[in-house]
Write an enzyme that holds these catalytic residues in place. Sequence first.
Site, PDB file in Angstrom:
ATOM      1  N   HIS A  61       0.821  -1.209   0.000  1.00  0.00           N
ATOM      2  CA  HIS A  61       0.000   0.000   0.000  1.00  0.00           C
ATOM      3  C   HIS A  61       0.859   1.264   0.000  1.00  0.00           C
ATOM      4  CE1 HIS A  61       0.542  -0.648   4.361  1.00  0.00           C
ATOM      5  NE2 HIS A  61       0.344   0.653   4.522  1.00  0.00           N
ATOM      6  N   HIS A  63       0.950   5.467   1.252  1.00  0.00           N
ATOM      7  CA  HIS A  63       0.435   6.571   2.063  1.00  0.00           C
ATOM      8  C   HIS A  63       0.932   7.871   1.449  1.00  0.00           C
ATOM      9  CE1 HIS A  63      -1.078   4.567   5.737  1.00  0.00           C
ATOM     10  NE2 HIS A  63      -0.198   3.635   5.411  1.00  0.00           N
ATOM     11  N   TYR A 124     -18.075  26.072  16.825  1.00  0.00           N
ATOM     12  CA  TYR A 124     -17.797  27.360  16.199  1.00  0.00           C
ATOM     13  C   TYR A 124     -18.921  27.774  15.246  1.00  0.00           C
ATOM     14  CZ  TYR A 124     -15.494  30.801  13.178  1.00  0.00           C
ATOM     15  OH  TYR A 124     -15.193  31.929  12.452  1.00  0.00           O
ATOM     16  N   GLN A 128     -22.054  31.075  15.727  1.00  0.00           N
ATOM     17  CA  GLN A 128     -21.728  32.249  14.937  1.00  0.00           C
ATOM     18  C   GLN A 128     -22.638  33.443  15.232  1.00  0.00           C
ATOM     19  OE1 GLN A 128     -19.083  33.031  12.591  1.00  0.00           O
ATOM     20  NE2 GLN A 128     -18.463  31.556  14.133  1.00  0.00           N
TER      21      GLN A 128
END
Length: 131
Positions: A61, A63, A124, A128
């Site tokens: 594999h 990455h 967050y 608002q």
Amino acid sequence: MDEVRSNNNVVYRCNFHVVWCPKYRRPVITGAVDVRLKEIIREVCAERDSPIEAIETMPDHVHLLVVCDPQFGIHRLVKQIKGRSSRLLRAEFPHLKSRLPTLWTNSYFVATTGGATLEIVKHYVENQRNV
């Protein structure tokens, strides 16, 4: 990796961790194949102005930690990397043709990386109006 980038329409900081495997998870990413694969990945990312933060391969594999313009799309970048590397590696290393009908599986894993957790970003956004 925390660099903010921009194009004509978007200011972004999009870092992606991508993982993909050879067909049947065969351990074919070794030796010269490994070296050439990394060269191809670097070429495609450079052409697409997608800086590589980290790249590492295992025999079965890959990455890749990469920055990608959201208007170009990580799916297009991965498609170009997998397509070009499959074509070039199978042409340069004939043993890959005899062992595999295609070099890569159709699928891949992708995750965004960032400094804030989902919970912090959610908080967050939800707050608002209170700011």
